[in-house]
Design an enzyme around this catalytic site. Sequence first.
Site, PDB file in Angstrom:
ATOM      1  N   CYS A  53       0.853  -1.174   0.000  1.00 41.87           N
ATOM      2  CA  CYS A  53       0.000   0.000   0.000  1.00 41.87           C
ATOM      3  C   CYS A  53       0.892   1.228   0.000  1.00 41.87           C
ATOM      4  O   CYS A  53       2.112   1.101  -0.002  1.00 41.87           O
ATOM      5  CB  CYS A  53      -0.857   0.047   1.265  1.00 41.87           C
ATOM      6  SG  CYS A  53      -1.969  -1.359   1.439  1.00 41.87           S
TER       7      CYS A  53
ATOM      8  N   GLY B 242      -1.381   1.158  -4.940  1.00 44.57           N
ATOM      9  CA  GLY B 242      -2.651   0.525  -4.594  1.00 44.57           C
ATOM     10  C   GLY B 242      -3.789   1.197  -5.304  1.00 44.57           C
ATOM     11  O   GLY B 242      -3.931   2.414  -5.222  1.00 44.57           O
TER      12      GLY B 242
ATOM     13  N   ASN C 293       1.466   0.484   5.660  1.00 40.13           N
ATOM     14  CA  ASN C 293       1.828  -0.312   4.493  1.00 40.13           C
ATOM     15  C   ASN C 293       2.530  -1.540   5.031  1.00 40.13           C
ATOM     16  O   ASN C 293       3.490  -1.417   5.790  1.00 40.13           O
ATOM     17  CB  ASN C 293       2.793   0.498   3.605  1.00 40.13           C
ATOM     18  CG  ASN C 293       3.484  -0.357   2.569  1.00 40.13           C
ATOM     19  OD1 ASN C 293       2.912  -1.329   2.082  1.00 40.13           O
ATOM     20  ND2 ASN C 293       4.706  -0.020   2.227  1.00 40.13           N
ATOM     21  N   GLY C 294       2.040  -2.712   4.669  1.00 38.77           N
ATOM     22  CA  GLY C 294       2.720  -3.921   5.135  1.00 38.77           C
ATOM     23  C   GLY C 294       1.745  -5.025   5.469  1.00 38.77           C
ATOM     24  O   GLY C 294       0.580  -4.976   5.065  1.00 38.77           O
TER      25      GLY C 294
ATOM     26  N   TYR D  91      10.568  -3.872  -8.826  1.00 38.14           N
ATOM     27  CA  TYR D  91       9.279  -3.731  -9.496  1.00 38.14           C
ATOM     28  C   TYR D  91       8.390  -2.621  -8.940  1.00 38.14           C
ATOM     29  O   TYR D  91       7.795  -1.861  -9.684  1.00 38.14           O
ATOM     30  CB  TYR D  91       8.507  -5.057  -9.409  1.00 38.14           C
ATOM     31  CG  TYR D  91       7.075  -4.941  -9.875  1.00 38.14           C
ATOM     32  CD1 TYR D  91       6.774  -4.857 -11.229  1.00 38.14           C
ATOM     33  CD2 TYR D  91       6.028  -4.870  -8.965  1.00 38.14           C
ATOM     34  CE1 TYR D  91       5.464  -4.719 -11.658  1.00 38.14           C
ATOM     35  CE2 TYR D  91       4.708  -4.735  -9.383  1.00 38.14           C
ATOM     36  CZ  TYR D  91       4.438  -4.657 -10.730  1.00 38.14           C
ATOM     37  OH  TYR D  91       3.156  -4.509 -11.157  1.00 38.14           O
TER      38      TYR D  91
HETATM   39  P1  AMP Z   1       3.645 -13.518 -14.526  1.00 40.20           P
HETATM   40  O1  AMP Z   1       2.888 -13.339 -15.767  1.00 40.20           O
HETATM   41  O2  AMP Z   1       2.800 -14.140 -13.432  1.00 40.20           O
HETATM   42  O3  AMP Z   1       4.974 -14.213 -14.703  1.00 40.20           O
HETATM   43  O4  AMP Z   1       3.961 -12.066 -13.961  1.00 40.20           O
HETATM   44  C1  AMP Z   1       5.139 -11.415 -14.302  1.00 40.20           C
HETATM   45  C2  AMP Z   1       4.841  -9.969 -14.582  1.00 40.20           C
HETATM   46  O5  AMP Z   1       4.069  -9.392 -13.512  1.00 40.20           O
HETATM   47  C3  AMP Z   1       6.092  -9.156 -14.715  1.00 40.20           C
HETATM   48  O6  AMP Z   1       5.979  -8.454 -15.928  1.00 40.20           O
HETATM   49  C4  AMP Z   1       6.105  -8.189 -13.544  1.00 40.20           C
HETATM   50  O7  AMP Z   1       6.378  -6.884 -13.966  1.00 40.20           O
HETATM   51  C5  AMP Z   1       4.715  -8.242 -12.968  1.00 40.20           C
HETATM   52  N1  AMP Z   1       4.695  -8.432 -11.511  1.00 40.20           N
HETATM   53  C6  AMP Z   1       5.591  -9.052 -10.734  1.00 40.20           C
HETATM   54  N2  AMP Z   1       5.192  -9.044  -9.442  1.00 40.20           N
HETATM   55  C7  AMP Z   1       4.017  -8.401  -9.399  1.00 40.20           C
HETATM   56  C8  AMP Z   1       3.089  -8.070  -8.354  1.00 40.20           C
HETATM   57  N3  AMP Z   1       3.316  -8.405  -7.096  1.00 40.20           N
HETATM   58  N4  AMP Z   1       1.958  -7.421  -8.693  1.00 40.20           N
HETATM   59  C9  AMP Z   1       1.713  -7.091  -9.971  1.00 40.20           C
HETATM   60  N5  AMP Z   1       2.546  -7.372 -11.022  1.00 40.20           N
HETATM   61  C10 AMP Z   1       3.687  -8.021 -10.739  1.00 40.20           C
END
Ligand code: AMP
Length: 484
Positions: free
Chosen positions: A2, A30, A102-103, A257
């Site tokens: 968050c 968020g 946040n957490g 990320y």
């Molecule tokens: P996936 O398709 O499940 O392998 O998701 C990988 C993609 O999701 C990558 O392009 C990341 O940028 C993005 N990503 C990684 N972790 C998260 C997260 N916690 N929430 C949303 N997007 C994510």
Amino acid sequence: MCGFIGIAGLPGNEVAAELYEGLIALQHRGQDAAGILSFDGKFHQRKQNGMVRDIFHAQDMEHLKGNLAIAHVRYPTVGGGAGEDAQPFYINFPFGVGMAHNGNLTNWVDLKSRKFPAANICLESSCDVEAILYAFAMGMQRTLKMDPLADRLRTAVESAFEHAKGAYSVVGILSDGALFAFRDPHGIKPCIVGRRVSAKGTEWAVASESVAFDVLGFERFRDLKNGEAFLVVPGQDPVFIQITQKKHTPCIFELVYFARPDSFLDGVSVYKARQRFGEAIAAQWIEAGLPTPDAVIPIPDSARDAALSAALALGVPYREGFIKNRYVGRTFIMPSQAQRKSSIRRKLNPIPIEFEGRTVLLIDDSIVRGNTSRKIIETARKAGASKVYFATTSPPLIAPCPYGIDMATKDDFVARNRSSEEVRIEIGADLLLYLDMERMIAAGRAKNPELTEFCTGCFTGQYPTPDAAEHLEALSAERAAMRV
Ligand code: AMP
């Protein structure tokens, strides 16, 4: 995950509209719900599910009176999402205190079902901050006659640390007319203090990411240390109180990320860290003797900075090969695999002329389930790429995050129990390179030698706090139950 911001403006300054701007800058943290709580001798609040711009209107700003206020954007982790879980939370008795965080707490179930009922506390929501608020209040209650305020805050935060296990940064308002914040003993979640000096005096702010300060004209003062608390009464000098300290292990996935590139976290520019990830990928690529691609193409948006520096270091052109439709919502949290896969294609559209007849190196920040990379590689091939190489700015993700970054349950990770070669085959790449853990860490901490470690639990399954594994078991059971 968050985001929050709090401001202690000068007496007479209304700050709600500024918090609105700050929330807009933190919206990436968020998109599920948002809220503002202000204080002018009494609390005023507005919170609701939805995006910041849809929740607050001009008349809300008039209602949210006061020079002290905190605000929050919510990203639901498992089971969440109900309006009553939107933050901030506040209580008026036995004294006034409002809070946002946040957490994620790893012992929330134990607090809700056992420890708090034993103290006659009944948690109404499934939001962790309510538990932190009551743990804080239990401490505060022991101090009602104590003076000064900093000593009362110390006792209250000690109580929060004693009861609330996990990772959390907190911002709050005391009805004595003060803004406060604290960061968990490992400092896993970010928390930064900002200052704005004018001819009229000095104002203070606290936020999850420094980008919220930029838009409001605050300067970065300093990050809260792990286990540290902050207190300021508007118009007075702030107090920093070191309450306890364990090993400082900030979350490295913020750099990989989550955070905005224009933020600084623990003194590290997210943008520069991502550039260093890209340089490190290029170095690893060259050391492994892998073939030079014709172009490097980022998976937008989080991998752009890394892809640009990787291209420079490899001496090949950087090209934008995918255009992101930012109006397609978050594919990552869609409930079914089929929905996730079809929306990835709608979200990222290729520019075929950048692929035709070329060997391309695609760079993304991470691979979780492998849906995005598989679909993107397939799209690049259909657009005419002769070979598709793939690299990520992080090592294989293999374990869930107990601290509030929604990822997946352990069985969903494509890299779990698979070698890198097996993942390459799964996602259909001609070559796959994961950035080494050591190189990622070195790139993450390069400009802050005081940072010696990060929380890398999602890459290793080893977490800084003790009861994280038990919590994940419970979470995984909850997810399994939701699926049936
Ligand atoms: P996936 O398709 O499940 O392998 O998701 C990988 C993609 O999701 C990558 O392009 C990341 O940028 C993005 N990503 C990684 N972790 C998260 C997260 N916690 N929430 C949303 N997007 C994510």
